[in-house]
Structures are given as structure tokens and as C-alpha cells.
Design a protein around this motif. Sequence first.
Motif, PDB file in Angstrom:
ATOM      1  N   VAL A   1       0.860  -1.176   0.000  1.00 58.04           N
ATOM      2  CA  VAL A   1       0.000   0.000   0.000  1.00 58.04           C
ATOM      3  C   VAL A   1       0.899   1.230   0.000  1.00 58.04           C
ATOM      4  CG1 VAL A   1      -1.855   1.235   1.179  1.00 58.04           C
ATOM      5  CG2 VAL A   1      -1.774  -1.265   1.277  1.00 58.04           C
ATOM      6  N   ILE A   2       0.848   1.987  -1.092  1.00 53.00           N
ATOM      7  CA  ILE A   2       1.642   3.205  -1.218  1.00 53.00           C
ATOM      8  C   ILE A   2       0.716   4.374  -0.951  1.00 53.00           C
ATOM      9  CG2 ILE A   2       3.100   4.594  -2.737  1.00 53.00           C
ATOM     10  CD1 ILE A   2       3.650   2.006  -4.316  1.00 53.00           C
ATOM     11  N   MET A   3       0.974   5.090   0.143  1.00 57.42           N
ATOM     12  CA  MET A   3       0.068   6.149   0.584  1.00 57.42           C
ATOM     13  C   MET A   3       0.672   7.532   0.368  1.00 57.42           C
ATOM     14  SD  MET A   3      -1.035   4.326   4.170  1.00 57.42           S
ATOM     15  CE  MET A   3       0.674   4.167   4.683  1.00 57.42           C
ATOM     16  N   GLU A   4      -0.053   8.369  -0.337  1.00 60.16           N
ATOM     17  CA  GLU A   4       0.386   9.755  -0.480  1.00 60.16           C
ATOM     18  C   GLU A   4       0.292  10.461   0.868  1.00 60.16           C
ATOM     19  OE1 GLU A   4      -0.672  13.800  -2.978  1.00 60.16           O
ATOM     20  OE2 GLU A   4      -1.466  11.897  -3.660  1.00 60.16           O
ATOM     21  N   LYS A   5      -0.796  10.199   1.580  1.00 60.64           N
ATOM     22  CA  LYS A   5      -0.989  10.764   2.913  1.00 60.64           C
ATOM     23  C   LYS A   5      -1.261   9.609   3.858  1.00 60.64           C
ATOM     24  CE  LYS A   5      -2.653  15.139   1.241  1.00 60.64           C
ATOM     25  NZ  LYS A   5      -3.686  16.163   1.261  1.00 60.64           N
ATOM     26  N   SER A   6      -0.341   9.380   4.773  1.00 64.82           N
ATOM     27  CA  SER A   6      -0.481   8.237   5.666  1.00 64.82           C
ATOM     28  C   SER A   6      -1.357   8.565   6.863  1.00 64.82           C
ATOM     29  CB  SER A   6       0.893   7.737   6.105  1.00 64.82           C
ATOM     30  OG  SER A   6       1.672   8.780   6.610  1.00 64.82           O
ATOM     31  N   SER A   7      -1.895   7.520   7.453  1.00 68.39           N
ATOM     32  CA  SER A   7      -2.784   7.657   8.598  1.00 68.39           C
ATOM     33  C   SER A   7      -1.981   7.824   9.893  1.00 68.39           C
ATOM     34  CB  SER A   7      -3.723   6.457   8.655  1.00 68.39           C
ATOM     35  OG  SER A   7      -2.989   5.266   8.646  1.00 68.39           O
ATOM     36  N   PRO A   8      -2.654   8.221  10.983  1.00 70.09           N
ATOM     37  CA  PRO A   8      -1.957   8.560  12.239  1.00 70.09           C
ATOM     38  C   PRO A   8      -1.006   7.499  12.779  1.00 70.09           C
ATOM     39  CG  PRO A   8      -4.241   9.247  12.360  1.00 70.09           C
ATOM     40  CD  PRO A   8      -4.095   8.464  11.078  1.00 70.09           C
ATOM     41  N   GLU A   9      -1.370   6.211  12.668  1.00 70.55           N
ATOM     42  CA  GLU A   9      -0.486   5.184  13.233  1.00 70.55           C
ATOM     43  C   GLU A   9       0.882   5.157  12.561  1.00 70.55           C
ATOM     44  OE1 GLU A   9      -3.999   2.842  11.772  1.00 70.55           O
ATOM     45  OE2 GLU A   9      -3.341   4.847  11.276  1.00 70.55           O
ATOM     46  N   PHE A  10       0.941   5.580  11.296  1.00 68.05           N
ATOM     47  CA  PHE A  10       2.224   5.635  10.600  1.00 68.05           C
ATOM     48  C   PHE A  10       2.970   6.927  10.915  1.00 68.05           C
ATOM     49  CE2 PHE A  10      -0.359   2.799   7.897  1.00 68.05           C
ATOM     50  CZ  PHE A  10       0.378   1.657   8.082  1.00 68.05           C
ATOM     51  N   LYS A  11       2.238   7.991  11.144  1.00 70.99           N
ATOM     52  CA  LYS A  11       2.876   9.266  11.492  1.00 70.99           C
ATOM     53  C   LYS A  11       3.574   9.174  12.853  1.00 70.99           C
ATOM     54  CE  LYS A  11      -0.003  12.230   8.670  1.00 70.99           C
ATOM     55  NZ  LYS A  11       0.988  12.495   7.670  1.00 70.99           N
ATOM     56  N   LEU A  12       3.067   8.313  13.733  1.00 72.57           N
ATOM     57  CA  LEU A  12       3.657   8.151  15.061  1.00 72.57           C
ATOM     58  C   LEU A  12       5.061   7.560  15.025  1.00 72.57           C
ATOM     59  CD1 LEU A  12       0.597   6.853  17.115  1.00 72.57           C
ATOM     60  CD2 LEU A  12       1.731   9.086  17.313  1.00 72.57           C
ATOM     61  N   VAL A  13       5.418   6.872  13.958  1.00 64.00           N
ATOM     62  CA  VAL A  13       6.736   6.229  13.881  1.00 64.00           C
ATOM     63  C   VAL A  13       7.664   6.943  12.894  1.00 64.00           C
ATOM     64  CG1 VAL A  13       5.909   3.986  14.672  1.00 64.00           C
ATOM     65  CG2 VAL A  13       5.919   4.507  12.216  1.00 64.00           C
ATOM     66  N   SER A  14       7.325   8.174  12.544  1.00 64.10           N
ATOM     67  CA  SER A  14       8.193   8.980  11.682  1.00 64.10           C
ATOM     68  C   SER A  14       9.553   9.104  12.354  1.00 64.10           C
ATOM     69  CB  SER A  14       7.554  10.358  11.491  1.00 64.10           C
ATOM     70  OG  SER A  14       8.361  11.179  10.706  1.00 64.10           O
ATOM     71  N   PRO A  15      10.642   9.062  11.630  1.00 67.94           N
ATOM     72  CA  PRO A  15      10.859   9.244  10.208  1.00 67.94           C
ATOM     73  C   PRO A  15      10.835   7.956   9.384  1.00 67.94           C
ATOM     74  CG  PRO A  15      12.978   9.261  11.272  1.00 67.94           C
ATOM     75  CD  PRO A  15      11.932   9.071  12.352  1.00 67.94           C
ATOM     76  N   LYS A  16      10.416   6.828   9.970  1.00 68.51           N
ATOM     77  CA  LYS A  16      10.339   5.590   9.197  1.00 68.51           C
ATOM     78  C   LYS A  16       9.204   5.723   8.188  1.00 68.51           C
ATOM     79  CE  LYS A  16      12.316   2.829  12.820  1.00 68.51           C
ATOM     80  NZ  LYS A  16      12.117   1.815  13.829  1.00 68.51           N
ATOM     81  N   TYR A  17       9.463   5.297   6.942  1.00 72.98           N
ATOM     82  CA  TYR A  17       8.470   5.473   5.883  1.00 72.98           C
ATOM     83  C   TYR A  17       8.129   4.169   5.162  1.00 72.98           C
ATOM     84  CZ  TYR A  17      12.754   5.720   3.141  1.00 72.98           C
ATOM     85  OH  TYR A  17      13.979   5.456   2.589  1.00 72.98           O
ATOM     86  N   ILE A  18       8.888   3.111   5.399  1.00 75.22           N
ATOM     87  CA  ILE A  18       8.540   1.794   4.871  1.00 75.22           C
ATOM     88  C   ILE A  18       8.232   0.910   6.074  1.00 75.22           C
ATOM     89  CG2 ILE A  18       9.316  -0.251   3.613  1.00 75.22           C
ATOM     90  CD1 ILE A  18      10.976   1.560   1.844  1.00 75.22           C
ATOM     91  N   HIS A  19       7.040   0.324   6.051  1.00 76.83           N
ATOM     92  CA  HIS A  19       6.544  -0.450   7.184  1.00 76.83           C
ATOM     93  C   HIS A  19       6.217  -1.859   6.695  1.00 76.83           C
ATOM     94  CE1 HIS A  19       6.012   3.605   8.829  1.00 76.83           C
ATOM     95  NE2 HIS A  19       5.427   3.887   7.679  1.00 76.83           N
TER      96      HIS A  19
END
Length: 185
Positions: free
Chosen positions: A104-122
Amino acid sequence: EEHPHRVESLLSAILGEKVEILEVLPKEGIAITEGGSQVIMDIILRLSDGSTTAVEMQRLGFLFPGERSSCYLSDMIMRQYGKVRDEKGKNFSYKDMKKVNLIVIMEKSSPEFKLVSPKYIHKRMVSYDSGAEVRSLENVIYISLDTFRERKENKIRTGIDAWLTFFTAESPDEVLGLLNARPEF
């Protein structure tokens, strides 16, 4: 559909192996928002080991990506199950099933992914607290383009760096930097 070799190049960079497009799926139940359709691309492909991979690109991360991904993967596994069972007949074994991968390639990621920034591949990893190694059929990779774009250091070192730069470039200088590093783009 017009340039499948480009999409195969992108997916090969993400998965680290050669892929082949099998089918471009219709945009099921396109959700229209103020910014337009959320689903941009939905395709099925085959990896070098014969496993099936689903790839979906979204403009917006869904509020519950885990639940939606589980439903999507379940559908893919059941379609594969039906096909393999029909082909093998009485000789069918669950060991005949191949892994199913969802990217899933997201232009705008949801909150659970923003919490682990700067990681961008999950990448989802399945393990058991006992240490038992049980084969699972489903893999999930989420890529947060907005988080990739926000990183301070965006040097193009790998194929995936080049593709993510291609998706996130917002200025002519960024595009020129990509073209200088990777003329094939």
C-alpha cells in the motif's frame, strides 16, 4: 496499463525481485473525496517464485489500514485457494498455496504511521512469543510518501529511493536531481 515495464521496475525495487503484471483490477467502489478518487492503482502480479502480489496505491491512507488490508488479503487468499484446489483436485494440499503480498503506497499516511516517523517503509513481520516458526501466507508493506518527503536527507542511493523521489518531487530541482542520479527516469 500503458507502461507495465515501469510499474514492474517500481515493484521490483520494493520487493527486491523481478515481478510480472498479471492483471490491472477495476477500481472497486471508488471513494470520491474533495481531492478526487482515493484509489489510483490496483493490480495483481506474480513474483519469481510464483506467489501472487496485490499492489494498491492510494491518495489517502484509510483510517483503519490494518482492518482493510486483512479483508483484501483474505479475499486474495480465498481466490488463490479456489484456483489451486480446482487445479489440483484430490491432490490439493495447503502447502500448494503461495504467499500473498499487499503493498500500500500512501500519499498521505494515517496517524499510526505518522507516530513512527521518520520511518516510511513499514513491513509487517509475523512471529510467535514461543519462537515457533509457523508459515503464514500474507505479507504487508505500507509506504508513507508524506513521511519520505519530510525527511531531511533524501539522497538517491537505491532503486526504491529513486522511485519514492519520483513520486514525491515537488520542484524542477528535485526532478533534475533524480534525472542526474537515474537517467532511466
